[in-house]
Design an enzyme around this catalytic site. Structure first.
Site, mmCIF file in Angstrom:
data_model
loop_
_atom_site.group_PDB
_atom_site.id
_atom_site.type_symbol
_atom_site.label_atom_id
_atom_site.label_comp_id
_atom_site.label_asym_id
_atom_site.label_seq_id
_atom_site.Cartn_x
_atom_site.Cartn_y
_atom_site.Cartn_z
ATOM 1 N N TYR A 109 -8.512 -53.063 -4.849
ATOM 2 C CA TYR A 109 -8.443 -51.693 -5.362
ATOM 3 C C TYR A 109 -8.164 -50.774 -4.184
ATOM 4 O O TYR A 109 -9.004 -50.614 -3.300
ATOM 5 C CB TYR A 109 -9.766 -51.349 -6.062
ATOM 6 C CG TYR A 109 -9.884 -49.939 -6.608
ATOM 7 C CD1 TYR A 109 -8.784 -49.113 -6.777
ATOM 8 C CD2 TYR A 109 -11.137 -49.459 -6.966
ATOM 9 C CE1 TYR A 109 -8.918 -47.827 -7.295
ATOM 10 C CE2 TYR A 109 -11.288 -48.169 -7.490
ATOM 11 C CZ TYR A 109 -10.177 -47.366 -7.646
ATOM 12 O OH TYR A 109 -10.323 -46.094 -8.147
ATOM 13 N N ILE A 152 -5.139 -49.630 -14.974
ATOM 14 C CA ILE A 152 -6.587 -49.444 -15.060
ATOM 15 C C ILE A 152 -6.787 -47.935 -15.133
ATOM 16 O O ILE A 152 -6.551 -47.218 -14.171
ATOM 17 C CB ILE A 152 -7.318 -50.078 -13.878
ATOM 18 C CG1 ILE A 152 -7.129 -51.604 -13.932
ATOM 19 C CG2 ILE A 152 -8.808 -49.741 -13.924
ATOM 20 C CD1 ILE A 152 -7.843 -52.366 -12.827
ATOM 21 N N LYS A 165 -5.153 -53.076 -8.057
ATOM 22 C CA LYS A 165 -5.088 -51.764 -8.708
ATOM 23 C C LYS A 165 -4.666 -50.800 -7.618
ATOM 24 O O LYS A 165 -5.408 -50.551 -6.668
ATOM 25 C CB LYS A 165 -6.447 -51.361 -9.283
ATOM 26 C CG LYS A 165 -6.469 -49.930 -9.804
ATOM 27 C CD LYS A 165 -7.863 -49.472 -10.200
ATOM 28 C CE LYS A 165 -7.841 -48.012 -10.631
ATOM 29 N NZ LYS A 165 -9.209 -47.514 -10.993
#
Length: 293
Positions: A132, A204, A162
């Site tokens: 992330y 997301i 992400k």
């Protein structure tokens, strides 16, 4: 591995504590409206204000309530590598499909430190990792060369990213440097359309908390290469994407949810406070534009 609309779930509170009934209803509502996976304990879930016990309970409830209907990508990030591993080990036992691991914040490690951090996690847990990258929050940026090096070193462990860097060229950088099987997910709702065109598999999402059906339909239109419909849906959703950040997140999305469902309260934990009247006005207008109120 993961695709489509994937909400980064809020953590509902009531009287300062986890509102378990509301969270269970939120999980069901998301799945019923087409969300393809769920992320508990991400940024939008206020993970930084949860105790470890609360953090693990939220993941446990999410896995239990989803009951195998969709995969759970458990938020496991920390600026303490061993605490991140603690979260991953718990999530693996609870039944999560993967761990979402943010770049360590506050410490500001360099690229060598990031490689050491994620390598330690990959070597000490068999739970797949979705990196992330959100340098606007963490300051630290997981550069494309680092992403590629990690994914090539641990192809069965570091399976996706992400990306909320805002740099759309990275979708191509990652695809060219790793391969098409590496799962790329947008971390910015407003950039999901061009990210999908460049090769992302989904998003997301913050907005999917309050507009799961529209976000799911948008992602499906992208997957179907129906750009006309994707643009129409994107135009419906864009004011809501922007409204979610008119004040410190997740205060606006919690307010939006409280407008759509009376079983979600708008409260957030300190140091955050409920969103301003200006933000509420923006949310109200965006909800109306999207046909959600």
């Amino acid at each position: 591995m993961f695709s489509g609309s994937i909400p980064a779930l809020v953590t509902p509170f009531r009287d300062g504590s986890l509102d378990e009934p509301a969270f269970r209803r939120l999980v069901d509502w998301q799945i019923d409206n087409g969300s393809k996976a769920l992320v508990p304990c991400g940024t939008t879930g206020e993970a930084s204000t949860l105790s470890n016990a609360e953090h693990h309970r939220v993941i446990e409830i999410c896995v239990e309530q989803a009951a195998g209907r969709v995969p759970i990508i458990a938020g496991c990030g920390s600026n303490d590598t061993r605490n991140a591993l603690l979260h991953m080990n718990f999530s693996r036992k609870a039944g999560a499909a993967a761990a979402l691991c943010v770049a360590p914040y506050y410490n500001r490690p360099g690229q060598a430190g990031l490689i050491a951090h994620f390598s330690f996690l990959a070597e000490n847990s068999d739970l797949p990792i979705v990196l992330y990258n959100v340098p606007g929050r963490t300051v630290t940026d997981i550069e494309p060369e680092t992403v590629c090096a990690l994914a090539k070193r641990y192809p069965d462990r570091i399976v996706g990213i992400k990306d909320a860097s805002g740099d759309l060229s990275r979708v191509t950088d990652h695809r060219m440097g790793i391969g098409k099987d590496f799962c790329q997910l947008s971390g910015d709702d407003e950039l999901a359309l061009p990210a999908n065109a460049a090769g992302s598999a989904g998003c997301i999402s913050v907005t999917a908390n309050v507009a799961p059906a529209l976000c799911a339909e948008f992602q499906q239109a992208c997957a179907d290469n129906d750009l006309v419909r994707a643009r129409e849906l994107n135009d419906l959703l864009c004011p809501l994407h922007y409204a979610m950040f008119e004040d410190a997140s997740p205060a606006p999305v919690k307010y939006a949810l409280s407008r759509v469902h009376d079983w979600v309260l708008p409260g957030v934990r300190l140091p955050l406070v409920e969103c301003s009247d200006h933000a509420k006005k923006a949310v109200d207008e965006a909800l109306k534009h999207a046909g959600l109120v």
